[in-house]
Structures are given as C-alpha cells and as structure tokens.
Design a protein around this motif. Sequence first.
Motif, PDB file in Angstrom:
ATOM      1  N   UNK A 189      50.348  39.353  33.426  1.00  0.00           N
ATOM      2  CA  UNK A 189      49.507  38.282  33.964  1.00  0.00           C
ATOM      3  C   UNK A 189      48.515  37.880  32.885  1.00  0.00           C
ATOM      4  N   UNK A 190      47.845  36.768  33.110  1.00  0.00           N
ATOM      5  CA  UNK A 190      46.820  36.312  32.177  1.00  0.00           C
ATOM      6  C   UNK A 190      45.550  37.131  32.432  1.00  0.00           C
ATOM      7  N   UNK A 229      45.120  33.224  44.036  1.00  0.00           N
ATOM      8  CA  UNK A 229      46.515  33.006  43.624  1.00  0.00           C
ATOM      9  C   UNK A 229      46.864  31.513  43.652  1.00  0.00           C
ATOM     10  N   UNK A 230      47.805  31.128  42.797  1.00  0.00           N
ATOM     11  CA  UNK A 230      48.245  29.731  42.719  1.00  0.00           C
ATOM     12  C   UNK A 230      49.554  29.481  43.439  1.00  0.00           C
ATOM     13  N   UNK A 231      50.216  30.533  43.868  1.00  0.00           N
ATOM     14  CA  UNK A 231      51.456  30.390  44.622  1.00  0.00           C
ATOM     15  C   UNK A 231      51.579  31.552  45.599  1.00  0.00           C
ATOM     16  N   UNK A 232      52.488  31.427  46.511  1.00  0.00           N
ATOM     17  CA  UNK A 232      52.651  32.421  47.561  1.00  0.00           C
ATOM     18  C   UNK A 232      53.192  33.729  46.989  1.00  0.00           C
ATOM     19  N   UNK A 271      48.591  38.392  44.114  1.00  0.00           N
ATOM     20  CA  UNK A 271      47.950  37.129  43.695  1.00  0.00           C
ATOM     21  C   UNK A 271      48.743  36.506  42.557  1.00  0.00           C
ATOM     22  N   UNK A 272      49.940  36.019  42.815  1.00  0.00           N
ATOM     23  CA  UNK A 272      50.742  35.410  41.748  1.00  0.00           C
ATOM     24  C   UNK A 272      50.038  34.187  41.152  1.00  0.00           C
ATOM     25  N   UNK A 273      50.086  34.101  39.836  1.00  0.00           N
ATOM     26  CA  UNK A 273      49.472  32.971  39.142  1.00  0.00           C
ATOM     27  C   UNK A 273      47.991  33.132  38.886  1.00  0.00           C
ATOM     28  N   UNK A 274      47.370  34.193  39.380  1.00  0.00           N
ATOM     29  CA  UNK A 274      45.929  34.386  39.170  1.00  0.00           C
ATOM     30  C   UNK A 274      45.686  34.994  37.793  1.00  0.00           C
ATOM     31  N   UNK A 275      44.497  34.779  37.280  1.00  0.00           N
ATOM     32  CA  UNK A 275      44.074  35.405  36.047  1.00  0.00           C
ATOM     33  C   UNK A 275      43.022  36.469  36.375  1.00  0.00           C
ATOM     34  N   UNK A 276      42.893  37.428  35.486  1.00  0.00           N
ATOM     35  CA  UNK A 276      42.014  38.570  35.761  1.00  0.00           C
ATOM     36  C   UNK A 276      41.126  38.838  34.552  1.00  0.00           C
ATOM     37  N   UNK A 277      39.950  39.364  34.841  1.00  0.00           N
ATOM     38  CA  UNK A 277      38.998  39.790  33.819  1.00  0.00           C
ATOM     39  C   UNK A 277      38.684  41.270  34.057  1.00  0.00           C
ATOM     40  N   UNK A 278      38.812  42.041  32.997  1.00  0.00           N
ATOM     41  CA  UNK A 278      38.513  43.468  33.049  1.00  0.00           C
ATOM     42  C   UNK A 278      37.289  43.713  32.173  1.00  0.00           C
ATOM     43  N   UNK A 324      38.062  33.061  46.680  1.00  0.00           N
ATOM     44  CA  UNK A 324      39.391  33.430  47.158  1.00  0.00           C
ATOM     45  C   UNK A 324      40.065  34.510  46.344  1.00  0.00           C
ATOM     46  N   UNK A 325      39.369  35.058  45.366  1.00  0.00           N
ATOM     47  CA  UNK A 325      39.946  36.118  44.556  1.00  0.00           C
ATOM     48  C   UNK A 325      39.615  37.501  45.096  1.00  0.00           C
ATOM     49  N   UNK A 326      39.627  38.470  44.200  1.00  0.00           N
ATOM     50  CA  UNK A 326      39.405  39.860  44.591  1.00  0.00           C
ATOM     51  C   UNK A 326      38.663  40.568  43.466  1.00  0.00           C
TER      52      UNK A 326
END
Length: 356
Positions: A250-251, A310-313, A285-292, A346-348
């Motif tokens: 994922x991004x 997510x950007x898609x189901x 969360x397909x299509x989502x980007x994450x920051x660690x 809408x994220x986590x």
Amino acid sequence: MTDAALVVVAAADLWFTFWYPELTWETALTALGVLALAARRRFPLAVFALTLPTAYFIGESAAPLIALYTLAVASHRRWLLAVCSLVLAACTIWPIGSGPEALFADSWWLASIAYALAPSAAAAFLGQFVQVRRELSARLAEITEAREHEQLMATQKVLAEERAQLAREMHDVVSHQVSLIAVRAGALQVSTADPEAKEAAGTIRRLSVRTLDELRHMVNVLRAGGGGPTDLAPQPTLAQLGDLVGASGIEAELHVADLPDLDPPKERAIYRTVQESLTNVRKHAPGARADVVLARTGDGITVAVTNTAPTRAAVPLPSSRHGLLGLHQRAALLGGTLTWDPTPDGGWRTVLTLPV
C-alpha cells in the motif's frame, strides 16, 4: 514451648509427690531426670534412662512416661520399646531396699504388675501411634506429589502431541498454499506486461517468501515441544521497519524520530504492531494510504499508524479478529498501552505507547 511445658509438668509432679527440703542423692537423681526432659528429642534413650530413678523412688510419675513416649515416637525397634516398658514397670513396683520375694509376698502381686504395666504400655503404644500417623502423612504427601507430577507429565504429553499435530498442519496445509501463492505470483510477475500488475505480483511474492520463512521457524518451535529454548530467528527489529513499510503493498510513509536504545521485546512489539496495522489497512481499507510515525513522548515511545478512508470496497477475507487483542496483551506485558479508533475523515488510527 512444648518441651518447656512438659518439664514444668514433670517438675510439679515431682514437687508435690516426693520433694523434701533437704538435698539427698535421691532428690538429686529425680531432679536430674526431670531436667533431662529438655533434651528428650535429641537423646530419647539416654533421657529415658535418666528418668528411671524417678519411677524407682516415687512409683508412678510423669517424667519417665513422657520419656518413654518420646522414645516410642522416635524408635522403630519394637523389642527395645518392650524392654523399656518392662523396665519402667519393674522400677515402678519394685520395693525399695528389698528383694523379689517381698513383691510376691502380697496376694495381689499380679494386679500390681498389671497396674504398673498399663501406663508404660500406654505411653509406648501412643508414641508408636503418633509415629505411624506421621509416616502415613509423609507417605500420603509423597503420593500426592507423585500423582501431581504424573498429571503434569500427562498434560505435557498431550500438549506435545497437539503441538506436533499443529506443526504438521502448518507444514502440510498452510506452507503448501503459501508456496503456491509465491509460485503463481512469480509466474505472473514474469509473464505480465502491466507495470502495476508486475509490481503487485512482486510484492505478493516477497510477502509469500517472508511468510514461508516465518512459518518454517514456527514449525521448528512447535516441533521442539518445549524441550529447550528455540530461537525464533529472524527476530524483527526497528531497522527492518523500512523494508516492512516498503513491502506492505500500500502507499505508506515511515517517519522515525530520534529514539533511545530499546530492548528486543519492545522492538518486536513495535514491529508487530506496525505489521498488523498495515495488514489491516490492506485488508479493510483498499486504496487508502497510511502514515507510520515513531516518536519520543516524555518517558515513553509512541507508535501511531494512521490510514485514510478506503477508495473502494473491501473484499471479504477470513480473519480471526484476534490480531489487535494479541497486540494489546503484548503491550500490557511490556507496561504499555494499545488503542485504536476511527478518525473523523473515515480512516483508522492505531497507537502503541511503550515506556522507555
């Protein structure tokens, strides 16, 4: 305390029964026998011999009966106890300064012997009873311990069989399926011309190979059956976080501040938390980007993994729903906390806090 109380009882019995104001050799011997009761546990036979003059001079008395009881508790020689009982009875009824004919001159001599034997025999029997009771209690404790050990061994055997069965299942089923995934991903990476598909196939293949390596070590641990320490190598460290984020599929971006030196359990907890969080983003969360983000906050370290909406189901995938709970327990064992909650967009967001 008990020995002192028995000495007091024997001394009181001697005082009220025999004691004279003037000091004679008879009173000295009887007093010595009473005082000797203080050492009755260490030298039971010698103490019994020292108390015999008390029975000879005053007849029935407490000191020789206490000494005989102690000897019966400590000795397993029944013949010795029988001889001591007869000697004590003879000292009790033998007339002072006379021969044996004086004893049998009385028509009630048989009753006198019986009355003399009864207390000594009772003391010997009581001591033997206490001895047998103690030995039975010790034997019962040994049997209980042996049964508990046997039960523990049976439990360990069952656990070893379950571990072996689980190792076989992981090796025969899970490893086989992950190997097929790696092979198919490698074939797709070679055959496809689409750059995105090629990159995705490469990511799948790398993750499959890493999973196979971890499965191999887990199978080795399970087959060890608790027979000794088994290395869980390779153990993840903070130095591998970059590779983990880069291969997450994922991004994602990794931000690491200046951190103090951490012990291996804390580094593994941070690694597994990031790994589980990125896996959840990829699954749910397909299509989502994450920051660690890893940062030092006061006396602790905070690890925050935040993803966008997510950007898609999401595709339904099998899940045990125990990943975050396991990480929460790991954090609690290290004195930290793990929280997770949705974000306003809408994220986590998952946050791990560990003390330095």
